[in-house]
Scaffold this active site. Structure first.
Site, PDB file in Angstrom:
ATOM      1  N   GLY A  88      80.875 125.165  72.624  1.00 26.69           N
ATOM      2  CA  GLY A  88      81.220 125.951  71.436  1.00 26.69           C
ATOM      3  C   GLY A  88      82.311 125.301  70.600  1.00 26.69           C
ATOM      4  N   CYS A 103      78.362 136.911  80.075  1.00 28.05           N
ATOM      5  CA  CYS A 103      79.681 136.581  79.492  1.00 28.05           C
ATOM      6  C   CYS A 103      80.633 137.717  79.773  1.00 28.05           C
ATOM      7  CB  CYS A 103      79.652 136.403  77.996  1.00 28.05           C
ATOM      8  SG  CYS A 103      78.202 135.790  77.287  1.00 28.05           S
ATOM      9  N   GLU A 143      79.986 132.800  70.340  1.00 25.36           N
ATOM     10  CA  GLU A 143      80.066 133.753  71.463  1.00 25.36           C
ATOM     11  C   GLU A 143      80.211 132.917  72.721  1.00 25.36           C
ATOM     12  OE1 GLU A 143      80.146 136.956  71.241  1.00 25.36           O
ATOM     13  OE2 GLU A 143      79.475 137.238  69.169  1.00 25.36           O
ATOM     14  N   GLY A 181      77.168 130.327  74.214  1.00 27.77           N
ATOM     15  CA  GLY A 181      77.189 129.357  75.302  1.00 27.77           C
ATOM     16  C   GLY A 181      78.605 129.115  75.780  1.00 27.77           C
ATOM     17  N   SER A 182      78.827 127.949  76.360  1.00 25.63           N
ATOM     18  CA  SER A 182      80.125 127.679  76.975  1.00 25.63           C
ATOM     19  C   SER A 182      81.190 127.379  75.924  1.00 25.63           C
ATOM     20  CB  SER A 182      80.003 126.483  77.917  1.00 25.63           C
ATOM     21  OG  SER A 182      79.758 125.312  77.164  1.00 25.63           O
TER      22      SER A 182
HETATM   23  C1  UN1 Z   1      76.110 137.968  77.273  1.00 23.13           C
HETATM   24  O1  UN1 Z   1      76.506 137.969  78.417  1.00 23.13           O
HETATM   25  O2  UN1 Z   1      75.824 136.924  76.678  1.00 23.13           O
HETATM   26  O3  UN1 Z   1      77.589 143.700  77.452  1.00 23.13           O
HETATM   27  C2  UN1 Z   1      75.841 139.179  76.471  1.00 23.13           C
HETATM   28  C3  UN1 Z   1      76.682 143.163  78.039  1.00 23.13           C
HETATM   29  C4  UN1 Z   1      75.395 142.862  77.292  1.00 23.13           C
HETATM   30  C5  UN1 Z   1      75.499 141.607  76.520  1.00 23.13           C
HETATM   31  C6  UN1 Z   1      75.996 140.443  77.259  1.00 23.13           C
HETATM   32  N1  UN1 Z   1      75.052 143.946  76.418  1.00 23.13           N
HETATM   33  O4  UN1 Z   1      76.774 142.863  79.199  1.00 23.13           O
END
Ligand code: UN1
Length: 512
Positions: free
Chosen positions: A248, A299, A265, A243-244
């Site tokens: 986090g 992300c 993450e 999450g953010s």
């Molecule tokens: C995410 O954005 O939380 O590399 C994960 C990627 C994907 C995973 C992203 N396999 O864009």
């Protein structure tokens, strides 16, 4: 309204108009408020979910805690067999689940299917791993002694996942957790509760067919109070949070206070360096997919392009042209490139970021804005946009989960790498170059400071075989491939004396 067969898919996934959002595995119950899930694609109510109360959380956690002593004794390859069956069921349900991901979350159908493919892949990976959870052996300094290390299960693993990868992130955690002998409690984002329910229904079949006790794979759809409980709970040995950075930071602190383990993450602010030695065709595809894919809600989405001054104008012109060709619309229609944002709050944040960027002096070469009318009645569709900026702008230092691409110029590679690293986040990064020395410099000790660094590939779309995660404000966690399983286990060093005397280490003499 074109239905895209979504009604049939919901049925195939066991979703009805009213659903129960808490499960200890196969048993379901819920005593919390009703959550309504609307699709950002067309603004329609998809279905309702009765969410979990704090008491329901207690029931799920108690079941997990009770199941662990039994589950940890099951041989790892047998636990792998459960994961193998889960992967097979996902193969059967791939089309339906991929479609639901697309409909409830708003990413393109291709990406929804891709997400389910990542689930299948991690299952295969975990099945293999279930026969390989190996530790080192080493030579003891003492005669007739043996030293080795081994990995034991941790206990209850809490998984808190975000809306943008509503199914894959949970499976990365659960598949590994299971083969490691842990039980899991999942708190999905309530924005995508139906995706979670569909997954839970699939895993419940596996649990039932194998006559497994309740508590091995619990789930609770609920708001942040449930997440807070899971994080603060001493019974949660490991919290895996996606999450953010803002949330986090609280999760990491709370878990550390009680000496629990966490995998964080968090946000990314991913850049592609486009060198003077880049293949520009590849660069444009990589940059555009990275920036507008999933409507900029990964992300790993590409947020910044750092472009060599000699190719800057050409790249800029080609980007403007490519953006002009983007089709924005229902993500279930495979002709469209860009779907909606998750909700209207996300749209407001997108608009605020554009405004801030302008205030700081950003110059938009492709204008943003909210799309209205026609097929855009959900109010969640926005125009991907591009601004020329300075890396030091406050807004550029910040992750906005939307398709806003910032571009900037550089003259020498050291400067470009410095710009790429000069943000608080450290998830993904890339360089586009055909020059070996440039590529190697980018990957070297003095190169990218991110958890992921790519050459001639964009920043998003990581494969599950590698460790996924990032440095700095991204949180330092790693998920999915490589030796990430070690985070889901506790490490133990064992020394065995098979002599008839007791020699002490470091040659210490102690006679009595
Ligand atoms: C995410 O954005 O939380 O590399 C994960 C990627 C994907 C995973 C992203 N396999 O864009």
């Amino acid at each position: 309204h074109k239905d895209y067969g979504i009604g049939q898919s919901l049925k195939n996934l066991g979703i009805s108009s009213e659903n129960i959002g808490v499960s200890t595995g196969t048993q379901t119950f819920a005593n919390g408020d009703v959550i309504e899930s609307y699709s950002p694609t067309d603004g329609q109510l998809i279905a309702k979910i009765k969410s979990g109360s704090v008491e329901d959380y207690e029931t799920v956690m108690a079941a997990a805690k009770a199941a662990f002593p039994e589950f940890r004794l099951m041989p790892a390859p047998k636990r792998g067999e459960l994961v193998r069956q889960f992967g097979n069921k996902l193969r059967e349900k791939k089309d339906d689940l991929g479609k639901l991901v697309s409909y409830e979350m708003g990413k393109s159908l291709q990406e929804g299917l891709g997400e389910v493919q990542e689930m299948i892949d991690i299952c295969d990976f975990a099945v293999g791993l279930s026969r390989q959870l190996h530790g080192f052996t080493m030579h003891s300094e003492r005669p007739l002694h043996r030293m080795y290390e081994q990995y034991h299960p941790l206990g209850v693993v809490g998984v808190i996942s975000a809306f943008n990868f509503p199914v894959a992130v949970w499976s990365w955690n659960t598949a590994l957790s299971w083969i490691c002998g842990n039980v899991t409690v999942w708190k999905p984002s309530e924005k995508v509760g139906l995706c979670a329910l569909a997954c839970q229904n699939i895993i419940a079949e596996v649990l039932k067919e194998n006559d497994m006790p309740e508590g091995i794979s619990g789930m609770i759809v609920g708001d942040h109070t449930i997440g807070e409980k899971l994080v603060a709970d001493k019974r949660t040995a490991l919290v895996s949070f996606t999450g953010s950075t803002r949330v986090g930071r609280m999760v990491g602190t709370k878990v550390a206070e009680r000496f629990g383990k966490s995998i964080l993450e968090l946000g990314g602010n991913n850049a592609i360096i486009i060198s003077e030695h880049a293949d520009l065709d590849m660069s444009i595809i990589g940059a555009v997919f990275g920036a507008v894919g999933t409507a900029g809600q990964r992300c790993t989405s590409t947020r910044r392009l750092i472009i060599h001054s000699s190719v800057y104008d050409e790249v800029k012109n080609r980007l403007v042209k490519a953006y002009g060709q983007l089709k924005i619309g229902n993500p279930l229609d495979e002709n469209n490139h860009v779907g909606p944002l998750i909700d209207t709050d996300a749209v407001s944040q997108y608009m605020e970021s554009i405004e801030k960027c302008k205030q700081e002096g950003g110059k938009f070469i492709v204008e943003g804005g909210v799309l209205e009318g026609g097929n855009y009645e959900s109010g969640c569709y926005v125009k991907p946009c591009i601004a020329e900026v300075e890396n030091s702008f406050e807004i550029v230092q910040h992750e906005t989960f939307a398709p806003i691409l910032y571009i900037m110029k550089y003259d020498d590679l050291d400067e470009a790498i410095e710009m790429q690293n000069d943000v608080p986040q450290g998830l993904s990064s890339a360089i586009m170059t055909q020059n070996l020395c440039e590529a190697e410099l980018f990957l070297s000790h003095s190169g990218s400071d991110c958890g992921i660094a790519n050459v001639n590939i964009g920043t998003s779309g990581a494969e599950i075989g590698g460790a996924f995660g990032g440095e700095k404000e991204t949180g330092g966690g790693r998920e999915s491939g490589s030796d990430v399983w070690k985070y889901y286990m506790r490490r133990q060093t064992n020394t065995i004396n098979y002599s008839t005397t007791l020699p002490l280490a470091q040659g210490i003499k102690f006679d009595i």
